[in-house]
Design a protein around this motif. Sequence first.
Motif, PDB file in Angstrom:
ATOM      1  N   LEU A 174       0.768  -1.122   0.045  1.00  0.00           N
ATOM      2  CA  LEU A 174       0.151   0.184  -0.157  1.00  0.00           C
ATOM      3  C   LEU A 174       0.833   1.265   0.096  1.00  0.00           C
ATOM      4  O   LEU A 174       0.699   1.969  -0.507  1.00  0.00           O
ATOM      5  N   ASP A 175       1.969   1.051   0.660  1.00  0.00           N
ATOM      6  CA  ASP A 175       2.786   2.265   0.792  1.00  0.00           C
ATOM      7  C   ASP A 175       3.485   2.649  -0.657  1.00  0.00           C
ATOM      8  O   ASP A 175       3.503   3.783  -1.192  1.00  0.00           O
ATOM      9  N   ALA A 176       3.739   1.481  -1.488  1.00  0.00           N
ATOM     10  CA  ALA A 176       4.334   1.672  -2.827  1.00  0.00           C
ATOM     11  C   ALA A 176       3.186   2.003  -3.761  1.00  0.00           C
ATOM     12  O   ALA A 176       3.477   3.081  -4.548  1.00  0.00           O
ATOM     13  N   ALA A 177       1.914   1.695  -3.538  1.00  0.00           N
ATOM     14  CA  ALA A 177       0.987   2.261  -4.264  1.00  0.00           C
ATOM     15  C   ALA A 177       0.534   3.744  -4.205  1.00  0.00           C
ATOM     16  O   ALA A 177       0.496   4.377  -4.954  1.00  0.00           O
ATOM     17  N   ILE A 178       0.659   4.179  -2.669  1.00  0.00           N
ATOM     18  CA  ILE A 178       0.438   5.755  -2.586  1.00  0.00           C
ATOM     19  C   ILE A 178       1.629   6.494  -3.328  1.00  0.00           C
ATOM     20  O   ILE A 178       1.375   7.315  -3.811  1.00  0.00           O
ATOM     21  N   VAL A 179       2.853   5.830  -3.379  1.00  0.00           N
ATOM     22  CA  VAL A 179       3.996   6.676  -3.813  1.00  0.00           C
ATOM     23  C   VAL A 179       3.793   6.823  -5.402  1.00  0.00           C
ATOM     24  O   VAL A 179       3.916   7.730  -6.107  1.00  0.00           O
ATOM     25  N   LEU A 180       3.323   5.461  -5.884  1.00  0.00           N
ATOM     26  CA  LEU A 180       3.042   5.642  -7.419  1.00  0.00           C
ATOM     27  C   LEU A 180       2.097   6.267  -7.795  1.00  0.00           C
ATOM     28  O   LEU A 180       2.126   6.889  -8.767  1.00  0.00           O
ATOM     29  N   SER A 181       0.912   6.573  -6.990  1.00  0.00           N
ATOM     30  CA  SER A 181      -0.174   7.170  -7.413  1.00  0.00           C
ATOM     31  C   SER A 181       0.250   8.841  -7.332  1.00  0.00           C
ATOM     32  O   SER A 181      -0.335   9.826  -7.962  1.00  0.00           O
ATOM     33  N   LEU A 182       1.115   9.192  -6.235  1.00  0.00           N
ATOM     34  CA  LEU A 182       1.716  10.744  -6.232  1.00  0.00           C
ATOM     35  C   LEU A 182       2.457  10.902  -7.610  1.00  0.00           C
ATOM     36  O   LEU A 182       2.370  12.071  -8.275  1.00  0.00           O
ATOM     37  N   VAL A 183       3.333  10.226  -7.873  1.00  0.00           N
ATOM     38  CA  VAL A 183       4.126  10.078  -9.096  1.00  0.00           C
ATOM     39  C   VAL A 183       3.393  10.119 -10.291  1.00  0.00           C
ATOM     40  O   VAL A 183       3.439  11.245 -11.369  1.00  0.00           O
ATOM     41  N   VAL A 184       2.497   9.325 -10.658  1.00  0.00           N
ATOM     42  CA  VAL A 184       1.392   9.466 -11.682  1.00  0.00           C
ATOM     43  C   VAL A 184       0.841  10.982 -11.765  1.00  0.00           C
ATOM     44  O   VAL A 184       0.265  11.435 -12.865  1.00  0.00           O
ATOM     45  N   PHE A 185       0.424  11.133 -10.506  1.00  0.00           N
ATOM     46  CA  PHE A 185      -0.299  12.787 -10.536  1.00  0.00           C
ATOM     47  C   PHE A 185       0.408  13.443 -11.060  1.00  0.00           C
ATOM     48  O   PHE A 185       0.095  14.489 -11.708  1.00  0.00           O
ATOM     49  N   VAL A 186       1.761  13.487 -10.508  1.00  0.00           N
ATOM     50  CA  VAL A 186       2.596  14.654 -10.908  1.00  0.00           C
ATOM     51  C   VAL A 186       2.726  14.737 -12.584  1.00  0.00           C
ATOM     52  O   VAL A 186       2.865  15.678 -13.200  1.00  0.00           O
ATOM     53  N   GLY A 187       2.987  13.434 -13.030  1.00  0.00           N
ATOM     54  CA  GLY A 187       3.449  13.095 -14.447  1.00  0.00           C
ATOM     55  C   GLY A 187       1.818  13.780 -15.368  1.00  0.00           C
ATOM     56  O   GLY A 187       2.168  14.122 -16.347  1.00  0.00           O
TER      57      GLY A 187
END
Length: 94
Positions: free
Chosen positions: A63-76
Motif C-alpha cells: 500500500l505504501d508503494a501504491a501511494i507513492v506511485l499514485s503521487l508520481v502518476v499525478f505529478v506526471g
Amino acid sequence: MTLDQFIINFILPVLALGIILAFARLARGPDLPDRVISLDLMASLIICLAAAYSIAADEPAFLDAAIVLSLVVFVGTVAFAYYLRRRRNADTDR
C-alpha cells in the motif's frame, strides 16, 4: 469464498486484463494524448493491483508503494497537461 480467494481468482485477473487492453491502446494510439491517457490508465490499474494484492497477502508495505506511485502518476499527469497547454498557446501565438 473468502475475500482472499475472490481477490486472487477474480479481481487480479480482471486487473491484468485491463492492463493488457490499456497496453494495446498504448501501442495503437494515433496521437500523444491517447498514449499518455493509456499510460495513466495502466499506472492506475497497477496501483489497484498492488492494493488488491496487499489485501490478499496481508502485506501493508504494498500500500505504501501504491501511494507513492499514485503521487508520481499525478505529478506526471499535471506535467503533461501543462505541456499541452503551453503547446496550444504556442500554436495560437503563431
